[in-house]
Design an enzyme around this catalytic site. Structure first.
Site, mmCIF file in Angstrom:
data_model
loop_
_atom_site.group_PDB
_atom_site.id
_atom_site.type_symbol
_atom_site.label_atom_id
_atom_site.label_comp_id
_atom_site.label_asym_id
_atom_site.label_seq_id
_atom_site.Cartn_x
_atom_site.Cartn_y
_atom_site.Cartn_z
ATOM 1 N N ASP A 11 59.120 6.691 16.452
ATOM 2 C CA ASP A 11 60.393 7.120 16.121
ATOM 3 C C ASP A 11 60.723 6.918 14.600
ATOM 4 O OD1 ASP A 11 63.084 7.557 15.624
ATOM 5 O OD2 ASP A 11 63.823 6.787 17.181
ATOM 6 N N TYR A 228 66.114 -6.226 18.768
ATOM 7 C CA TYR A 228 65.987 -4.926 19.304
ATOM 8 C C TYR A 228 65.693 -3.943 17.871
ATOM 9 C CZ TYR A 228 67.537 -0.448 20.740
ATOM 10 O OH TYR A 228 67.762 0.856 21.026
ATOM 11 N N LYS A 231 64.023 1.668 21.870
ATOM 12 C CA LYS A 231 63.027 1.596 23.244
ATOM 13 C C LYS A 231 61.626 2.189 22.923
ATOM 14 C CE LYS A 231 64.807 -0.203 26.732
ATOM 15 N NZ LYS A 231 64.055 -1.409 27.560
HETATM 16 C C1 F6R Z 1 68.422 4.097 22.941
HETATM 17 C C2 F6R Z 1 68.772 4.514 21.617
HETATM 18 C C3 F6R Z 1 70.207 4.883 21.253
HETATM 19 C C4 F6R Z 1 70.890 3.870 20.267
HETATM 20 C C5 F6R Z 1 72.303 3.841 20.158
HETATM 21 C C6 F6R Z 1 72.882 3.059 19.040
HETATM 22 O O1 F6R Z 1 66.879 3.842 22.749
HETATM 23 O O2 F6R Z 1 67.977 4.480 20.669
HETATM 24 O O3 F6R Z 1 70.826 4.817 22.507
HETATM 25 O O4 F6R Z 1 70.613 2.302 20.973
HETATM 26 O O5 F6R Z 1 72.697 5.460 19.898
HETATM 27 O O6 F6R Z 1 72.129 3.109 18.062
HETATM 28 P P1 F6R Z 1 72.524 2.089 16.649
HETATM 29 O O7 F6R Z 1 72.694 0.925 17.345
HETATM 30 O O8 F6R Z 1 71.570 2.655 16.164
HETATM 31 O O9 F6R Z 1 73.844 3.022 15.998
HETATM 32 MG MG MG Z 2 65.876 6.652 17.549
HETATM 33 MG MG MG Z 3 63.152 7.789 21.115
#
Ligand code: F6R
Ligand code: MG
Ligand code: MG
Length: 366
Positions: A11, A228, A231
């Site tokens: 990603d 974190y 995923k």
């Molecule tokens: C799960 C994922 C999303 C982000 C969520 C918050 O794998 O990528 O659910 O965790 O959109 O994202 P941030 O913390 O980057 O604003």
């Molecule tokens: Mg992403």
């Molecule tokens: Mg992804």
């Protein structure tokens, strides 16, 4: 002729949020791999996406863990990240955990599944890619494909599969591996792979010939980075037909949308919905988690295809069931088992809340 199939993914920026990949980033990756094919490094390639993950499917003759192939993938992700930054895509470069390439992408953030095979007279392969879930998501489908006669009738009635398969299982926390022979060791196997956040099926082999049947990515991004970072969004390559399960036996597990870890903020259980490539756009509560499958026939390493295998109408009921399961799971809001157990959540406010409550916890009387 020996051919290596390498699938390396990352990603490197989402469009919009974490829901999809930008077409310009895909086009640039295609140019990069096209150049490598012209120069003779690759036999063939196919670039696609699953949600916000860029997928580089490559064939070549250099074996697994080859420095030049990994460097090509790394450089493609780096230039993709530059473009993602220009477009201000979300989380540009999020899976690239290191500044410099050091010979192998393993442990640097991208996920990979590679296998070197002697190409059969006809070599059908299915490439699975998932978004918004983690590497253990393949455990249940791989078990069904290669060890469950209620899924794969070939285990019972095809003489060339009747001796079963062996499963290589990785402990992603302790970095150890162990092999199980099926069918006689299925109870031992299941005690481990039924706990997919810790144990992941890395590969499956034919017991008759020792040939590799399937390989998956087992990198856990959160364990690599110690914090974190998103995923894993894992991938898996499966060979079909002959001494391996038929294409229909390989796809059959996805008629049942199993509950997997991931979804919103990598911190929820939700159904793994089988979809076409076009429908791998996780948008509802950043999900639900998606799986796509591309089928190819290999011809001296040329990727003839793909066919978008899960676009088929026969997966409509699974999609419907996944949507019902998504509603049901969502109704639990911030409660387990929709929310992951404390130690598995990718995001947590627990340390700061515990600090704020310091002194407020009193011992119980008894
Ligand atoms: C799960 C994922 C999303 C982000 C969520 C918050 O794998 O990528 O659910 O965790 O959109 O994202 P941030 O913390 O980057 O604003
Ligand atoms: Mg992403
Ligand atoms: Mg992804």
């Amino acid at each position: 002729m020996n051919i290596t199939l390498s699938l390396i993914k990352a990603d490197i920026g989402g469009y919009v949020g974490h829901s999809e990949s930008h077409p310009d980033v895909l086009a640039q990756a295609r140019d990069s791999l096209k150049k490598a094919k012209t120069e003779g490094l690759l036999v063939d390639f196919y670039v696609t996406k699953c949600g916000d993950d860029l997928q580089l499917i490559m064939t070549h003759k250099r074996g697994v863990d080859n420095k030049d192939i990994h460097e090509l993938a790394w450089n493609t992700f780096i230039s993709g990240t530059e473009l993602a930054k220009k477009l201000k895509l979300y989380g540009a470069g999020q899976d690239l955990l290191s500044d410099a390439f050091s010979g192998n992408v393993k442990g640097m953030g991208p996920g990979l599944a590679e296998m070197e095979i002697e190409e059969r007279p006809s070599e059908p392969v299915i490439i699975f890619m998932a978004d918004k879930t983690s590497s253990g998501a393949w455990n249940l489908p791989l078990y069904k494909m290669f060890a469950d006669p209620f899924n794969t009738i070939g285990l019972v009635i095809a003489p060339n599969m009747h001796n079963g398969f062996s499963f290589e299982v990785h402990d992603v926390k302790e970095h150890t591996k162990v092999k199980f022979n099926t069918p006689e060791e299925i109870y031992d196997l299941l005690i481990f792979i039924g706990a997919p956040s810790r144990y992941a099926v890395k590969a499956v082999y034919s017991r008759d010939t020792g040939e590799i049947a399937a390989v998956s990515s087992t990198q856990r991004l959160s364990l690599i980075a110690g914090r974190y970072v998103g995923k894993d969004d894992p991938v898996c390559i499966v060979r079909a037909q002959g001494i391996f399960p038929a294409v229909g036996e390989i796809l059959e597990p996805f008629t049942h949308p199993t509950l997997v870890e991931g979804w919103m903020r990598g911190s929820h259980h939700g159904p793994l919905m089988p979809v076409s490539v076009a429908d791998s756009t996780p948008s509802r509560f950043d999900g639900p988690p998606r799986v796509i499958a591309l089928g190819f026939q290999l011809a001296q390493g040329i990727l003839v295809g793909p066919r978008d295998m899960l676009a088929d109408k026969s997966f409509d009921n699974a999609r419907h069931q996944a949507n019902l399961a998504a509603d049901y799971m969502r109704s639990h809001g911030p409660f387990e088992p929709h929310r992951l157990p404390l130690e598995e959540m990718e995001y947590t406010t627990m340390p700061q809340i515990m600090k704020k409550l310091e002194g407020r916890f009193e011992p119980l009387e008894d």
